[in-house]
Design an enzyme around this catalytic site. Structure first.
Site, PDB file in Angstrom:
ATOM      1  N   GLU A  11      88.862   5.514 -43.752  1.00 50.69           N
ATOM      2  CA  GLU A  11      89.646   6.254 -44.746  1.00 50.69           C
ATOM      3  C   GLU A  11      90.498   7.174 -43.899  1.00 50.69           C
ATOM      4  O   GLU A  11      91.281   7.882 -44.602  1.00 50.69           O
ATOM      5  CB  GLU A  11      88.978   6.568 -45.914  1.00 50.69           C
ATOM      6  CG  GLU A  11      88.520   5.474 -46.644  1.00 50.69           C
ATOM      7  CD  GLU A  11      87.516   6.070 -47.910  1.00 50.69           C
ATOM      8  OE1 GLU A  11      87.529   5.227 -48.989  1.00 50.69           O
ATOM      9  OE2 GLU A  11      87.129   7.031 -47.695  1.00 50.69           O
ATOM     10  N   ILE A 154      80.640   0.032 -58.709  1.00 49.77           N
ATOM     11  CA  ILE A 154      81.016  -0.696 -60.054  1.00 49.77           C
ATOM     12  C   ILE A 154      81.288  -2.169 -59.815  1.00 49.77           C
ATOM     13  O   ILE A 154      82.503  -2.270 -59.324  1.00 49.77           O
ATOM     14  CB  ILE A 154      82.106   0.099 -60.842  1.00 49.77           C
ATOM     15  CG1 ILE A 154      81.689   1.531 -61.174  1.00 49.77           C
ATOM     16  CG2 ILE A 154      82.085  -0.774 -62.469  1.00 49.77           C
ATOM     17  CD1 ILE A 154      80.052   1.754 -61.985  1.00 49.77           C
ATOM     18  N   ASP A 198      89.509  -3.318 -55.174  1.00 44.92           N
ATOM     19  CA  ASP A 198      89.009  -4.476 -56.120  1.00 44.92           C
ATOM     20  C   ASP A 198      89.223  -4.061 -57.503  1.00 44.92           C
ATOM     21  O   ASP A 198      89.666  -2.964 -58.089  1.00 44.92           O
ATOM     22  CB  ASP A 198      87.355  -4.490 -55.871  1.00 44.92           C
ATOM     23  CG  ASP A 198      86.759  -3.121 -56.203  1.00 44.92           C
ATOM     24  OD1 ASP A 198      86.352  -2.884 -57.156  1.00 44.92           O
ATOM     25  OD2 ASP A 198      86.483  -2.144 -55.211  1.00 44.92           O
TER      26      ASP A 198
END
Length: 230
Positions: A11, A154, A198
């Site tokens: 990142e 998640i 996602d």
């Protein structure tokens, strides 16, 4: 000095490579790269994953580097119904979804004895980020909305819909609200930028591996564009 934080190497690595006149300072096991990027004085750091790492990193930026603004860049799982993989969420505010003191009468997400638990991003940075994203990433959509953070990846629909219904979350990740809380306490303007890798559902793990690189390409372009316009 502007602080730029990413949880993972991928990142921030492209941003660090693009820096000029950089030098490395190591503190608490984190490497802080100080130098110039787009002619701005910046310090870029990989915090590590999770809320504790992010909060510690943000406090070091405040204490040791006296940053005047903090940008948290990275990827996240999409929650809002219209968001597609590759799109970008710009934080309106951020909340920690895994804080639960409901037994004492607080709402889930509320931090006991704090003045707020929904930490608002800087309005000027929000406006700049939205305008910039529309210009530098015309192939995707960007949304201003709530970032929900917790020490959880998640990956099921039940939890995803809980985060949408309980918090009106636009994306879910593991660090942003911790940075937001630390920035709030230090009175430092901040923005959280999240590219969607996602959909935070049963396919999340596989989707993340497949789409992470494309998502990071968009977010790097956005960060560079923001610095160029500041």
């Amino acid at each position: 000095m502007i602080g730029i934080i990413g949880a993972m190497e991928e990142e921030v690595s492209q941003l660090i490579e693009a820096m000029e006149e950089k030098e490395k300072v190591t503190c608490a096991g984190m490497d802080f790269y100080c130098g110039k990027l787009k002619d701005k004085e910046v310090v870029i750091v990989q915090s590590g994953i999770g809320k504790v790492n992010m909060a510690l990193c943000t406090q070091i930026l405040a204490d040791r580097f006296d940053v005047k603004a903090v940008i948290n860049t990275g990827v996240a799982g999409g929650l809002y119904k219209d968001i597609e993989i590759g799109d970008i969420v710009i934080s309106k505010d951020a909340v920690q979804h895994d804080v639960d003191a409901t037994v004492f009468g607080y709402k889930v997400g509320e931090i006991p004895r704090m003045d707020t638990s929904y930490f608002e991003a800087d309005k000027d940075l929000i406006e700049l980020a939205k305008k910039t994203c529309d210009e530098v990433n015309p192939d995707i959509h960007s949304y201003v909305g709530r970032v929900v953070s917790g020490d959880q990846f998640i990956s099921d629909n039940k939890k995803k819909h809980y985060l949408i219904n309980e918090f009106d979350g636009y994306c879910a990740e593991m660090e942003g609200a911790a940075m937001a809380q630390a920035a709030h306490l230090n009175q430092i303007p901040f923005i959280i930028l999240r590219a969607i890798s996602d959909k935070a559902d049963q396919e999340a793990a596989g989707s993340y591996e497949e789409f992470e690189k494309a998502a990071i390409k968009h977010i790097v372009r956005l960060v560079l564009g923001i610095l160029d316009r500041m």
